[in-house]
Design a protein around this motif. Structure first.
Motif, PDB file in Angstrom:
ATOM      1  N   THR A 253      34.936   4.716 -15.631  1.00 38.85           N
ATOM      2  CA  THR A 253      35.562   5.926 -16.169  1.00 38.85           C
ATOM      3  C   THR A 253      36.715   6.369 -15.287  1.00 38.85           C
ATOM      4  OG1 THR A 253      33.455   6.622 -17.103  1.00 38.85           O
ATOM      5  CG2 THR A 253      35.138   8.306 -16.873  1.00 38.85           C
ATOM      6  N   GLY A 254      36.467   6.328 -13.964  1.00 36.95           N
ATOM      7  CA  GLY A 254      37.520   6.707 -13.015  1.00 36.95           C
ATOM      8  C   GLY A 254      38.717   5.784 -13.087  1.00 36.95           C
TER       9      GLY A 254
ATOM     10  N   LEU B 217      45.186   5.592 -17.354  1.00 35.85           N
ATOM     11  CA  LEU B 217      45.825   6.455 -18.341  1.00 35.85           C
ATOM     12  C   LEU B 217      46.838   7.379 -17.677  1.00 35.85           C
ATOM     13  CD1 LEU B 217      45.991   7.472 -21.256  1.00 35.85           C
ATOM     14  CD2 LEU B 217      44.122   9.062 -20.730  1.00 35.85           C
ATOM     15  N   GLU B 218      46.468   7.924 -16.528  1.00 32.09           N
ATOM     16  CA  GLU B 218      47.377   8.796 -15.789  1.00 32.09           C
ATOM     17  C   GLU B 218      48.607   8.031 -15.339  1.00 32.09           C
ATOM     18  OE1 GLU B 218      49.088  12.074 -14.197  1.00 32.09           O
ATOM     19  OE2 GLU B 218      47.291  11.994 -15.468  1.00 32.09           O
TER      20      GLU B 218
ATOM     21  N   THR C 220      55.674   6.305 -18.108  1.00 34.73           N
ATOM     22  CA  THR C 220      56.460   6.584 -19.318  1.00 34.73           C
ATOM     23  C   THR C 220      57.006   8.010 -19.326  1.00 34.73           C
ATOM     24  OG1 THR C 220      54.451   7.209 -20.539  1.00 34.73           O
ATOM     25  CG2 THR C 220      55.188   4.907 -20.722  1.00 34.73           C
ATOM     26  N   LYS C 221      56.668   8.786 -18.287  1.00 33.49           N
ATOM     27  CA  LYS C 221      57.092  10.188 -18.160  1.00 33.49           C
ATOM     28  C   LYS C 221      56.769  10.965 -19.435  1.00 33.49           C
ATOM     29  CE  LYS C 221      60.845   9.688 -14.785  1.00 33.49           C
ATOM     30  NZ  LYS C 221      62.273   9.977 -14.522  1.00 33.49           N
ATOM     31  N   VAL C 222      55.490  11.211 -19.622  1.00 35.18           N
ATOM     32  CA  VAL C 222      55.018  11.798 -20.876  1.00 35.18           C
ATOM     33  C   VAL C 222      55.698  13.138 -21.183  1.00 35.18           C
ATOM     34  CG1 VAL C 222      53.020  12.905 -19.762  1.00 35.18           C
ATOM     35  CG2 VAL C 222      52.945  12.399 -22.208  1.00 35.18           C
TER      36      VAL C 222
ATOM     37  N   ARG D  44      54.527   7.802  -7.551  1.00 40.38           N
ATOM     38  CA  ARG D  44      54.554   7.165  -8.859  1.00 40.38           C
ATOM     39  C   ARG D  44      53.794   5.838  -8.788  1.00 40.38           C
ATOM     40  NH1 ARG D  44      60.895   8.181 -10.708  1.00 40.38           N
ATOM     41  NH2 ARG D  44      60.575  10.327 -11.490  1.00 40.38           N
ATOM     42  N   PRO D  45      53.328   5.313  -9.915  1.00 35.40           N
ATOM     43  CA  PRO D  45      52.459   4.130  -9.916  1.00 35.40           C
ATOM     44  C   PRO D  45      53.002   2.910  -9.164  1.00 35.40           C
ATOM     45  CG  PRO D  45      52.475   5.142 -12.074  1.00 35.40           C
ATOM     46  CD  PRO D  45      53.505   5.870 -11.264  1.00 35.40           C
ATOM     47  N   VAL D  46      54.287   2.568  -9.363  1.00 33.44           N
ATOM     48  CA  VAL D  46      54.820   1.353  -8.742  1.00 33.44           C
ATOM     49  C   VAL D  46      55.106   1.528  -7.247  1.00 33.44           C
ATOM     50  CG1 VAL D  46      56.635  -0.400  -8.818  1.00 33.44           C
ATOM     51  CG2 VAL D  46      55.723   0.534 -10.949  1.00 33.44           C
ATOM     52  N   PRO D  47      55.885   2.537  -6.827  1.00 32.74           N
ATOM     53  CA  PRO D  47      56.131   2.676  -5.382  1.00 32.74           C
ATOM     54  C   PRO D  47      54.875   2.947  -4.557  1.00 32.74           C
ATOM     55  CG  PRO D  47      56.967   4.594  -6.565  1.00 32.74           C
ATOM     56  CD  PRO D  47      56.622   3.556  -7.596  1.00 32.74           C
ATOM     57  N   SER D  48      53.865   3.564  -5.162  1.00 32.81           N
ATOM     58  CA  SER D  48      52.631   3.852  -4.434  1.00 32.81           C
ATOM     59  C   SER D  48      51.729   2.620  -4.327  1.00 32.81           C
ATOM     60  CB  SER D  48      51.861   4.976  -5.134  1.00 32.81           C
ATOM     61  OG  SER D  48      51.358   4.531  -6.384  1.00 32.81           O
ATOM     62  N   GLY D  49      52.023   1.588  -5.128  1.00 32.11           N
ATOM     63  CA  GLY D  49      51.231   0.368  -5.094  1.00 32.11           C
ATOM     64  C   GLY D  49      50.063   0.347  -6.053  1.00 32.11           C
TER      65      GLY D  49
END
Length: 303
Positions: free
Chosen positions: A11-12, A18-19, A25-27, A88-93
């Motif tokens: 779930t996590g 999802l986050e 995509t900058k919702v 952000r997802p990519v720079p944070s790894g």
């Protein structure tokens, strides 16, 4: 106990995935773009086709999502330098470049295909928007303040896109909607550039027209705000084809513009981040309410 732990972990993981998808995509931005497109559709449509409207919303989201995902792939090293974007997802790894590329490409393909189901012109403008944002605007951000001018083109497409989706034509009407959002973007993005100047500087971005938080930049903010007001009320003249604006609607739009101009003038006098933040918030409120006024004016006015 182990089963419960595995369920919690899954779930996590799903919640994080999802986050991350929402972030890449900058919702928030995507939803605002979809809102602009829907407003443009209501203005152009003689009768509302809810299937077309749904396709426009879904295709528009994927279109914007693709642009933002490609942008974050290209700028991942620079994003890692800025406090605002380092998580952000990519720079944070948390997300690999390959995964981000797959998401971006799937979004781009789905966006263009779905918009093509609306009509070919809508798909064409969607594809142009993705290309300009990722291949022209993004690389220019570290090279010249003129990147804001280039970025204003794909940024101005959504309001216009809705009209094209409704009519499958391009003329004075969608052109006017394009110009409203085009001129609006300069004070909006320069307010952001002023507010985030120090963070942008770390990554080598110079978004302000003079490269500095000075009177010349603030003066240009005022000038473009005035042009934005003029273009926004121009349909009251009756010279914009099927795109109408009543006198009452024009007065309301003008008052909204004067409100934004007030904050632009405040920035010129105060030249601080507090004034820039107020202008940025005022600009978001302006474009939202102007689009609402245009749509309400059409239906209440009986055009």
């Amino acid at each position: 106990m182990k089963t419960a732990l595995r369920t919690t972990t899954k779930t996590g993981t799903f919640a994080q995935a999802l986050e991350d998808f929402k972030q890449i995509t900058k919702v928030g931005l995507a939803v605002s773009v979809v809102f602009s497109s829907v407003a443009g559709y209501f203005l152009g449509a003689e009768t509302i086709d809810y299937k077309v409207l749904l396709l426009l919303m879904i295709g528009g989201y994927f279109m914007v999502g693709a642009s933002n995902a490609y942008n974050q792939i290209i700028e991942r090293d620079l994003d890692a330098l800025m406090k605002r974007t380092m998580n952000r997802p990519v720079p944070s790894g948390r997300m690999s470049v390959n995964t981000a590329f797959i998401i971006a490409t799937v979004c781009a393909v789905l966006g263009i295909v779905i918009l093509y189901m609306v009509n070919p012109k809508t798909a064409m403008f969607g594809a142009i928007s993705i290309f300009l944002y990722t291949s022209v605007y993004t690389p220019l951000k570290t090279k010249t303040p003129l990147s804001v001018f280039v970025g204003a083109f794909p940024g101005a497409i959504p309001f216009m896109l809705g009209w094209v989706a409704a009519t499958n034509t391009f003329g004075i009407e969608p052109g006017t909607l394009f110009m409203i959002q085009f001129f609006w973007q300069f004070p909006h993005f320069w307010a952001i550039g002023w507010l985030l100047y120090d963070d942008y500087k770390k990554a080598g971005y110079y978004m302000l027209p003079t490269g500095k938080k000075d009177s010349a930049t603030a003066l240009q903010v005022i000038m473009y705000t005035i042009w934005m007001i003029i273009v926004s009320v121009f349909p009251v003249t009756g010279l914009t084809g099927r795109l109408h604006l009543s006198v009452t609607g024009a007065v309301i739009v003008a008052l909204l513009g004067v409100g934004m101009l007030y904050f632009a003038i405040r920035l010129y006098h105060e030249k601080d981040n507090a004034a820039a933040r107020k202008l940025m918030l005022a600009s978001v409120a302006y474009i939202t309410f102007v689009q609402i006024v245009y749509v309400a004016d059409k239906f209440i006015g009986g055009y």
